[in-house]
Scaffold this motif. Structure first.
Motif, short mmCIF file in Angstrom:
data_model
loop_
_atom_site.label_atom_id
_atom_site.label_comp_id
_atom_site.label_asym_id
_atom_site.label_seq_id
_atom_site.Cartn_x
_atom_site.Cartn_y
_atom_site.Cartn_z
N GLU A 18 0.87 -1.16 0.00
CA GLU A 18 0.00 0.00 0.00
C GLU A 18 0.91 1.22 0.00
O GLU A 18 1.35 1.67 1.06
N PRO A 19 1.27 1.70 -1.20
CA PRO A 19 2.32 2.71 -1.35
C PRO A 19 2.19 3.85 -0.33
O PRO A 19 1.09 4.35 -0.13
N PRO A 20 3.29 4.18 0.33
CA PRO A 20 4.67 3.68 0.15
C PRO A 20 5.09 2.65 1.21
O PRO A 20 6.26 2.61 1.61
N VAL A 21 4.16 1.81 1.66
CA VAL A 21 4.46 0.89 2.76
C VAL A 21 4.24 -0.55 2.32
O VAL A 21 3.19 -0.89 1.75
N LEU A 22 5.22 -1.41 2.61
CA LEU A 22 5.10 -2.85 2.41
C LEU A 22 4.96 -3.48 3.78
O LEU A 22 5.84 -3.34 4.64
N SER A 23 3.86 -4.19 4.03
CA SER A 23 3.61 -4.77 5.35
C SER A 23 3.52 -6.28 5.26
O SER A 23 3.19 -6.84 4.21
N MET A 24 3.81 -6.92 6.38
CA MET A 24 3.78 -8.39 6.44
C MET A 24 3.60 -8.82 7.88
O MET A 24 3.90 -8.06 8.81
N ASP A 25 3.12 -10.03 8.09
CA ASP A 25 2.98 -10.57 9.44
C ASP A 25 4.36 -10.71 10.07
O ASP A 25 5.32 -11.12 9.42
N HIS A 26 4.41 -10.36 11.37
CA HIS A 26 5.69 -10.41 12.07
C HIS A 26 5.43 -10.53 13.57
O HIS A 26 4.38 -10.10 14.06
N ALA A 27 6.37 -11.12 14.28
CA ALA A 27 6.19 -11.34 15.71
C ALA A 27 6.18 -10.03 16.50
O ALA A 27 5.56 -9.94 17.55
#
Length: 361
Positions: free
Chosen positions: A189-198
């Motif tokens: 979602e420009p300009p952020v790349l997000s992902m699952d993380h602890a």
């Protein structure tokens, strides 16, 4: 949740590594071999691997040397075991592991000791003992030769297929389109790349860019660096359309003779869809599918479906065949040497702890 923030300069410096990293594949395959996650998907590989280790006497080495460094009960393993030099090939990667400064070895082995315990032999690395270095070098080499090398051509073929798909997305819509194609494992979602993380965290690249490393044995969520001050790397799982299969000597190679299949194999060097191959050869798509099936069964190409298209890319074994490397030993030597490295700064060498969510039990 991990959120990586990009600037326009970061987008220009974002790239995908050109090859599978043998050290990362060693590390993550250990979790697939001894852990619970991905057990069903890798069931056939696990069975063959355990039999091969038992036959070659490698089971004892895995249990004594490697298993304690990659504990199946923890998502942490020492960062010095996966330096960026692994992208240059196994030899360069192992040399980098053995060249880790002692202060970094102590820091990471201390952390391992606090989590699951550090094997007694490994403290010899901190003390500079030759037998400890020999144990680690021999353990990494023998494990790779027995467990991963027989499947390396197939693994690299799948990595190339993944890169071909992402490369086409880049040509169609630039970095935006390429990053958007990582859904659902990563969300752009420009300009952020997000992902699952602890850990809930924001990382601002600040012009450093991002290196994305495709991995066959990565399972589940991508793996980011834990230290946000380092040049950022994310290891991500490639799509596995089929499990890696050990080569079947001689059974289908004779069927490859003929100008049409040779032309298709050459076209697969750059990656081509079934429709593109049909147009180039002046034959129906159904005919191309028959030829690509034979090439695929021989381990010379990998076919990857993306939407309504199927993209065919050559494997290292196929490339070696085109180059005239018919001797199996010379082909194996090429695979061990690697091709080219991820463009990662030397500053990302050991010292930062990675949180390996994909390797969790």
């Amino acid at each position: 949740m991990l959120r990586i923030h990009f600037t326009s300069e970061d987008l220009a410096r974002t790239r995908i590594a050109t090859t599978a990293d043998p050290l990362w594949e060693i590390a993550l395959s250990m979790y697939r071999l001894t852990g619970r996650r991905g057990r069903s998907a890798f069931a056939a590989w696990r069975s063959r691997t355990r039999q091969e280790l038992a036959t070659t006497g490698g089971t004892a080495t895995v249990r004594r040397v490697l298993a304690p460094l990659f504990p199946s009960t923890s998502s942490y393993f020492p960062d010095f075991l996966t330096p960026p030099d692994g992208g240059l090939g196994l030899e360069a990667g192992v040399d980098a592991v053995l060249s880790t400064p002692r202060r970094l070895l102590r820091r990471e082995l201390d952390k391992l000791a606090g989590r699951t315990g550090t094997p007694s032999w490994a403290w010899g690395l901190v003390d500079g003992r030759r037998d400890a270095f020999h144990d680690l070098r021999d353990g990494l080499h023998s494990y790779f030769d027995t467990v991963i090398a027989p499947y390396w051509s197939d693994i690299q073929g799948m990595v190339d297929a993944d890169r071909a798909v992402r490369g086409r997305a880049f040509l169609d819509g630039g970095v935006d389109c390429m990053l958007a194609g990582f859904r659902p494992i990563m969300r752009w979602e420009p300009p952020v790349l997000s992902m699952d993380h602890a850990v809930d965290r924001d990382v601002h690249l600040g012009g450093r860019g991002l290196v994305l490393i495709p991995s066959h044995f990565c399972w589940g969520a991508p793996v980011p660096l834990a230290d946000p001050s380092l040049p950022q790397v994310v290891v991500y799982p490639i799509q596995r359309d089929h499990p890696p299969a050990a080569p079947k000597p001689g059974s289908t190679v004779a069927r490859l003779l003929g100008p049409t299949r040779a032309a298709i194999l050459r076209a697969a060097v750059e990656g081509a869809t079934t429709g593109e191959l049909a147009r180039r050869q002046g034959i129906y798509a159904s005919g191309v599918s028959q030829h690509t099936q034979v090439l695929r069964e021989a381990g010379l190409i990998v076919s990857r479906r993306t939407g309504a298209q199927v993209i065919h890319t050559i494997t290292p074994l196929g490339a070696a065949l085109l180059a005239g490397a018919t001797d199996s030993r010379s082909v194996g030597d090429r695979l061990r040497c690697g091709r080219s490295a991820p463009d990662v700064s030397k500053d990302s060498r050991p010292g930062a702890v990675r949180e390996h969510r994909d390797a969790s039990p």
